[in-house]
Scaffold this motif. Structure first.
Motif, PDB file in Angstrom:
ATOM      1  N   LEU A  17       9.033   8.269   1.869  1.00 42.70           N
ATOM      2  CA  LEU A  17       9.226   6.801   1.878  1.00 42.70           C
ATOM      3  C   LEU A  17       8.100   6.430   0.725  1.00 42.70           C
ATOM      4  CD1 LEU A  17       8.493   5.990   5.694  1.00 42.70           C
ATOM      5  CD2 LEU A  17      10.678   6.349   4.225  1.00 42.70           C
ATOM      6  N   LEU A  18       7.063   7.116   0.411  1.00 44.07           N
ATOM      7  CA  LEU A  18       6.083   6.686  -0.746  1.00 44.07           C
ATOM      8  C   LEU A  18       6.944   6.856  -2.158  1.00 44.07           C
ATOM      9  CD1 LEU A  18       3.236   6.301  -1.742  1.00 44.07           C
ATOM     10  CD2 LEU A  18       2.721   8.693  -1.390  1.00 44.07           C
ATOM     11  N   GLU A  19       7.474   8.384  -2.027  1.00 48.86           N
ATOM     12  CA  GLU A  19       8.243   8.378  -3.146  1.00 48.86           C
ATOM     13  C   GLU A  19       9.405   7.446  -3.293  1.00 48.86           C
ATOM     14  OE1 GLU A  19      11.061  12.188  -4.561  1.00 48.86           O
ATOM     15  OE2 GLU A  19       9.586  12.725  -3.526  1.00 48.86           O
ATOM     16  N   GLY A  20       9.945   7.190  -2.441  1.00 43.41           N
ATOM     17  CA  GLY A  20      11.212   6.157  -2.555  1.00 43.41           C
ATOM     18  C   GLY A  20      11.000   4.986  -2.982  1.00 43.41           C
ATOM     19  N   VAL A  21       9.578   4.418  -2.989  1.00 45.84           N
ATOM     20  CA  VAL A  21       9.256   3.258  -3.750  1.00 45.84           C
ATOM     21  C   VAL A  21       8.414   3.527  -5.223  1.00 45.84           C
ATOM     22  CG1 VAL A  21       9.197   1.872  -1.449  1.00 45.84           C
ATOM     23  CG2 VAL A  21       7.054   2.934  -2.474  1.00 45.84           C
ATOM     24  N   TYR A  68       0.676   2.827  -6.313  1.00 39.42           N
ATOM     25  CA  TYR A  68       2.070   2.138  -6.173  1.00 39.42           C
ATOM     26  C   TYR A  68       2.409   1.278  -7.439  1.00 39.42           C
ATOM     27  CZ  TYR A  68       1.607   3.052  -1.259  1.00 39.42           C
ATOM     28  OH  TYR A  68       1.407   3.542  -0.062  1.00 39.42           O
ATOM     29  N   PRO A  69       3.845   1.426  -7.781  1.00 38.52           N
ATOM     30  CA  PRO A  69       4.012   0.662  -8.955  1.00 38.52           C
ATOM     31  C   PRO A  69       3.778  -0.921  -9.083  1.00 38.52           C
ATOM     32  CG  PRO A  69       6.031   1.434  -8.054  1.00 38.52           C
ATOM     33  CD  PRO A  69       4.845   1.949  -7.116  1.00 38.52           C
ATOM     34  N   SER A  70       3.777  -1.295  -7.759  1.00 38.95           N
ATOM     35  CA  SER A  70       3.720  -2.651  -7.655  1.00 38.95           C
ATOM     36  C   SER A  70       3.335  -3.148  -6.052  1.00 38.95           C
ATOM     37  CB  SER A  70       4.816  -3.703  -7.736  1.00 38.95           C
ATOM     38  OG  SER A  70       5.853  -3.347  -6.826  1.00 38.95           O
ATOM     39  N   ARG A  71       2.510  -4.374  -5.927  1.00 42.92           N
ATOM     40  CA  ARG A  71       2.057  -4.625  -4.683  1.00 42.92           C
ATOM     41  C   ARG A  71       3.398  -4.828  -3.975  1.00 42.92           C
ATOM     42  NH1 ARG A  71      -2.045  -5.968  -7.227  1.00 42.92           N
ATOM     43  NH2 ARG A  71      -4.046  -6.331  -6.088  1.00 42.92           N
ATOM     44  N   GLN A  72       4.497  -5.373  -4.246  1.00 41.22           N
ATOM     45  CA  GLN A  72       5.771  -5.313  -3.569  1.00 41.22           C
ATOM     46  C   GLN A  72       6.281  -3.995  -3.038  1.00 41.22           C
ATOM     47  OE1 GLN A  72       7.205  -8.399  -2.782  1.00 41.22           O
ATOM     48  NE2 GLN A  72       8.328  -6.990  -1.474  1.00 41.22           N
ATOM     49  N   ALA A  73       6.176  -3.066  -4.038  1.00 41.32           N
ATOM     50  CA  ALA A  73       6.458  -1.735  -3.426  1.00 41.32           C
ATOM     51  C   ALA A  73       5.717  -1.181  -2.426  1.00 41.32           C
ATOM     52  CB  ALA A  73       6.230  -0.743  -4.649  1.00 41.32           C
ATOM     53  N   ASP A  80       7.223  -3.359   0.769  1.00 48.21           N
ATOM     54  CA  ASP A  80       8.543  -2.658   0.850  1.00 48.21           C
ATOM     55  C   ASP A  80       8.425  -1.668   1.745  1.00 48.21           C
ATOM     56  OD1 ASP A  80       9.747  -4.864  -0.668  1.00 48.21           O
ATOM     57  OD2 ASP A  80      10.177  -3.551  -2.212  1.00 48.21           O
ATOM     58  N   MET A  81       7.586  -0.575   1.577  1.00 46.34           N
ATOM     59  CA  MET A  81       7.490   0.505   2.273  1.00 46.34           C
ATOM     60  C   MET A  81       6.741   0.148   3.714  1.00 46.34           C
ATOM     61  SD  MET A  81       5.110   4.100   1.323  1.00 46.34           S
ATOM     62  CE  MET A  81       3.681   3.396   2.654  1.00 46.34           C
ATOM     63  N   VAL A  82       5.639  -0.442   3.818  1.00 44.86           N
ATOM     64  CA  VAL A  82       5.283  -0.635   4.958  1.00 44.86           C
ATOM     65  C   VAL A  82       6.051  -1.682   6.027  1.00 44.86           C
ATOM     66  CG1 VAL A  82       2.845   0.069   4.172  1.00 44.86           C
ATOM     67  CG2 VAL A  82       3.819  -2.588   4.533  1.00 44.86           C
ATOM     68  N   GLY A  83       6.870  -2.520   5.264  1.00 45.15           N
ATOM     69  CA  GLY A  83       7.838  -3.363   6.121  1.00 45.15           C
ATOM     70  C   GLY A  83       9.195  -2.717   6.316  1.00 45.15           C
ATOM     71  N   SER A  84       9.306  -1.465   6.085  1.00 42.49           N
ATOM     72  CA  SER A  84      10.777  -0.885   6.169  1.00 42.49           C
ATOM     73  C   SER A  84      10.789  -0.360   7.718  1.00 42.49           C
ATOM     74  CB  SER A  84      10.703   0.240   5.393  1.00 42.49           C
ATOM     75  OG  SER A  84      10.094   1.509   5.699  1.00 42.49           O
ATOM     76  N   GLU A  85      11.948  -0.232   8.181  1.00 42.40           N
ATOM     77  CA  GLU A  85      12.217   0.293   9.477  1.00 42.40           C
ATOM     78  C   GLU A  85      11.750   1.667   9.715  1.00 42.40           C
ATOM     79  OE1 GLU A  85      16.231  -0.211  11.073  1.00 42.40           O
ATOM     80  OE2 GLU A  85      16.060  -2.029  10.410  1.00 42.40           O
ATOM     81  N   GLU A  86      12.078   2.405   8.423  1.00 41.95           N
ATOM     82  CA  GLU A  86      11.455   4.008   8.543  1.00 41.95           C
ATOM     83  C   GLU A  86       9.998   4.174   8.731  1.00 41.95           C
ATOM     84  OE1 GLU A  86      15.132   3.473   6.454  1.00 41.95           O
ATOM     85  OE2 GLU A  86      13.476   2.415   6.203  1.00 41.95           O
ATOM     86  N   TYR A  87       9.211   3.228   8.108  1.00 39.32           N
ATOM     87  CA  TYR A  87       7.766   3.025   8.138  1.00 39.32           C
ATOM     88  C   TYR A  87       7.483   2.827   9.389  1.00 39.32           C
ATOM     89  CZ  TYR A  87       3.071   2.889   7.252  1.00 39.32           C
ATOM     90  OH  TYR A  87       1.679   3.110   7.509  1.00 39.32           O
ATOM     91  N   GLN A  88       7.888   1.577  10.015  1.00 42.91           N
ATOM     92  CA  GLN A  88       7.547   1.213  11.389  1.00 42.91           C
ATOM     93  C   GLN A  88       7.492   2.358  12.462  1.00 42.91           C
ATOM     94  OE1 GLN A  88       5.817  -1.675  11.765  1.00 42.91           O
ATOM     95  NE2 GLN A  88       6.020  -1.911   9.641  1.00 42.91           N
ATOM     96  N   ALA A  89       8.891   3.127  11.964  1.00 43.09           N
ATOM     97  CA  ALA A  89       8.971   4.361  13.067  1.00 43.09           C
ATOM     98  C   ALA A  89       7.988   5.370  13.173  1.00 43.09           C
ATOM     99  CB  ALA A  89      10.425   4.964  12.855  1.00 43.09           C
ATOM    100  N   ILE A  90       7.380   5.504  12.087  1.00 43.71           N
ATOM    101  CA  ILE A  90       6.259   6.654  11.934  1.00 43.71           C
ATOM    102  C   ILE A  90       4.715   6.010  11.912  1.00 43.71           C
ATOM    103  CG2 ILE A  90       7.805   8.323  10.838  1.00 43.71           C
ATOM    104  CD1 ILE A  90       5.924   7.472   8.111  1.00 43.71           C
TER     105      ILE A  90
END
Length: 123
Positions: free
Chosen positions: A50-54, A82-87, A90-100
């Motif tokens: 997920l980190l790599e993905g953003v 992170y390349p930006s605060r938005q990145a 985006d990561m911590v707000g994703s469903e994938e992150y919420q699941a872990i």
């Protein structure tokens, strides 16, 4: 249980989400005594893609020693860029992150997360 999100800090962080500037997150981590480190390693393996993905990356990771200033020791310190605060958002707000995310909470007795910017005029 790890600290709850600081709503004021999160609001200030989010307000700068559109600035497009990179941000480094200082992670201060104290593990639960029975299996906390192992649980955090499980979290680390799950969050890596997920980190790599953003576009994020671990800049530095190290074991903490006894503090020279301050009272409470930390077990692990990490700098994650992170390349930006938005990145980050985006990561911590994703469903994938919420699941872990529960893995991190289950691993820690204490945790702090500080966004830091490069000081003006420094490399």
């Amino acid at each position: 249980m790890p600290e709850q999100p600081n709503q004021e800090g999160f609001a200030a962080f989010s307000a700068r989400a559109g600035d497009g500037m990179p941000v480094t997150m200082l992670n201060l981590l104290a593990f639960k005594p029975d299996g906390g480190r192992e649980r955090y390693e499980e979290y680390g393996a799950a969050v890596a893609p997920l980190l790599e993905g953003v576009g994020g990356r671990i800049v530095w990771l190290g074991e903490a020693s006894s503090p020279l200033l301050g009272e409470e020791p930390w077990d692990l310190v990490a700098l994650v860029e992170y390349p930006s605060r938005q990145a980050f958002l985006d990561m911590v707000g994703s469903e994938e992150y919420q699941a872990i995310a529960h893995l991190r909470d289950e691993a820690l007795t204490r945790g702090e997360l500080h966004p830091v910017d490069a000081a003006p005029g420094l490399p």
